[in-house]
Scaffold this active site. Structure first.
Site, short mmCIF file in Angstrom:
data_model
loop_
_atom_site.label_atom_id
_atom_site.label_comp_id
_atom_site.label_asym_id
_atom_site.label_seq_id
_atom_site.Cartn_x
_atom_site.Cartn_y
_atom_site.Cartn_z
N ARG A 239 0.81 -1.22 0.00
CA ARG A 239 0.00 0.00 0.00
C ARG A 239 0.85 1.27 0.00
NH1 ARG A 239 -1.18 -3.91 2.32
NH2 ARG A 239 -3.19 -4.90 2.40
N THR A 240 1.78 1.35 0.92
CA THR A 240 2.51 2.62 1.11
C THR A 240 3.39 2.92 -0.11
OG1 THR A 240 2.57 2.01 3.44
CG2 THR A 240 3.90 3.90 2.78
N LYS B 283 26.06 -4.66 -1.51
CA LYS B 283 27.51 -4.78 -1.72
C LYS B 283 28.27 -4.16 -0.56
CE LYS B 283 26.91 -3.99 -6.67
NZ LYS B 283 27.18 -2.96 -7.68
N ARG C 204 11.21 3.54 3.99
CA ARG C 204 10.76 2.60 5.04
C ARG C 204 11.99 1.82 5.48
NH1 ARG C 204 5.52 -1.23 4.83
NH2 ARG C 204 4.62 0.81 5.30
N HIS D 200 4.57 5.64 11.83
CA HIS D 200 4.14 5.49 10.42
C HIS D 200 3.17 6.66 10.17
CE1 HIS D 200 3.04 3.92 6.63
NE2 HIS D 200 2.71 2.67 6.94
N1 CP Z 1 -0.37 -0.26 6.08
C1 CP Z 1 0.80 -0.44 5.43
O1 CP Z 1 1.80 0.19 5.73
O2 CP Z 1 0.74 -1.37 4.43
P1 CP Z 1 1.97 -1.82 3.54
O3 CP Z 1 2.93 -2.56 4.43
O4 CP Z 1 1.36 -2.71 2.48
O5 CP Z 1 2.61 -0.59 2.97
#
Ligand code: CP
Length: 309
Positions: free
Chosen positions: A58-59, A86, A108, A136
Site C-alpha cells: 500500500r505505502t 555490496k 521505510r 508510520h
Molecule cells: N499499512 C501499510 O503500511 O501497508 P503496507 O505494508 O502494504 O505498505
C-alpha cells in the site's frame, strides 16, 4: 500555507493545525482521483525516490502513484536491488540518491529513527514511510482522514485500537494524531503485546477488549507483527482470534454503524474475520484509496515548503 519542516518524519512533529491542513489538502486531492484523467502539474519537473528496506504494497504503491498523478518522475529502489547489498552504508546510499537532484526521498526502514537520521544529512525532503517500531505518520494521517470523511469530525471520538500495540508504529502515530485532534484512544490486546508504558502513553488501556469496544465510534484492529517478535508472544492463532479478533459479536458492542478499520495487510481469521472485513461497516478499502490522496497532499505541501525557501 505550507508545513514548518522540510521533512515529514512523525506525527509528533506536527501541530494540530498542520494535521488539519494536510487533511483539507487531501480532500481536494481525492477529487483528482475521481476524475477520468487523474493528473495535476503540482510536481512537474520534480523527482521522487521510494527507498524501501521492508516489504510494502500500500505505502510504496500509493506514494508512487501519488507522485505520478502529480507529474513527478518517480522511481523505486529496494535494498535487494541496491548497492547496500555490496556493503554500502545507508547514509552513502541516501547521499548518492540526493546527489541526483532528488526532491523527495521516501523511506521505510526496520530501524526506529532511520528517516530522521537521513533527514539531517540530505537536502531532499525525507518522508518516513515507517521506521521500525517508532512511527508510520502517513498511515495515521490517512486513518484520521478516513474517520473525518465518514463521521464528519474528529472531536471526542472514542477510537478502540485492538491487538499488537507493542510492535505497532501505526498505533503510536494514530494515538498521537487522535489525541492532538481531541479524540480518545482505548487500547486492548494480550498483555505480552502491550508497551510496558501503555498507561503513560495517554491511551486508556484495558485488559478487557469488550470495555475498549463498548460505545466506540471506530474500532481498529492491528496486524500481529510476527516479523518483529523474537519468540511467540501469544499461545495460538485460534486463541488470539477468540479473545481479540474482531467479529460480529464484538462489534455489536460498539456504536451502531461504528467504523471498522485495519491498516493492512490483515490476517483474516486472526485479527478480523472475513465477514466483518467485507461488511458495510468496514472502511478498509477506503483507507487504501485515501492513502493515495493523503500522500498527494503531503508531497504537495512539502513542495510548497521547498519552494518557499
Ligand atoms: N499499512 C501499510 O503500511 O501497508 P503496507 O505494508 O502494504 O505498505
Amino acid at each position: 500555507m505550507h508545513l514548518k519542516s522540510k521533512d515529514l518524519l512523525s506525527i509528533e512533529q506536527l501541530s494540530a493545525e498542520e494535521i488539519v491542513m494536510i487533511l483539507d489538502s487531501a480532500k481536494t486531492m481525492k477529487k483528482v482521483l475521481t476524475q477520468p484523467t487523474k493528473k495535476t502539474s503540482h510536481l512537474q519537473g520534480k523527482s521522487v525516490v521510494n527507498l524501501f528496506f521492508e516489504n510494502s504494497t500500500r505505502t510504496r504503491l500509493s506514494f508512487e502513484m501519488a507522485a505520478k498523478y502529480m507529474g513527478a518522475a518517480s522511481v523505486n529502489i529496494s535494498s535487494s536491488g541496491s548497492s547496500i547489498n555490496k556493503g554500502e552504508t545507508l547514509l552513502d546510499t541516501a547521499v548518492t540518491i540526493d546527489m541526483m537532484s532528488t526532491d523527495f526521498l521516501i523511506m521505510r526502514h526496520r530501524e526506529s529513527g532511520a528517516a530522521e537520521f537521513l533527514a539531517k544529512r540530505v537536502s531532499a525532503s525525507v518522508i518516513n514511510a515507517g521506521d521500525g517500531m517508532h512511527e508510520h505518520p502517513t498511515q495515521a494521517l490517512l486513518d484520521v482522514f478516513t474517520m473525518r470523511d465518514k463521521l464528519g469530525h474528529l472531536d471526542k471520538l472514542k477510537v478502540a485500537i485492538i491487538g499488537d500495540c507493542l510492535h505497532s508504529r501505526v498505533f503510536r502515530s494514530n494515538l498521537l494524531a487522535l489525541t492532538k485532534l481531541g479524540s480518545e484512544v482505548w487500547v486492548s490486546g494480550p498483555a505480552s503485546l502491550m508497551p510496558l508504558d501503555v498507561k503513560q502513553t495517554g491511551a486508556h488501556y484495558t485488559r478487557h477488549v469488550e470495555e475498549a469496544i463498548e460505545g466506540a465510534d471506530v474500532v481498529m484492529s492491528l496486524r500481529i507483527q510476527l516479523e518483529r517478535m523474537k519468540c511467540g508472544l501469544f499461545p495460538s492463532v485460534n486463541e488470539y482470534f477468540r479473545y481479540y479478533g474482531l467479529d460480529d459479536n464484538k462489534i455489536k458492542l460498539a456504536k451502531e454503524n461504528a467504523l471498522v478499520m485495519h491498516p493492512g495487510p490483515a490476517n483474516r481469521g486472526v485479527e478480523i474475520n472475513s465477514a466483518l472485513y467485507e461488511s458495510d461497516q468496514s472502511v478498509i478499502s477506503e483507507q487504501v484509496t485515501n492513502g493515495v490522496a493523503i500522500r498527494m497532499a503531503i508531497l504537495y505541501l512539502l513542495n510548497l515548503r521547498r519552494n518557499a525557501l
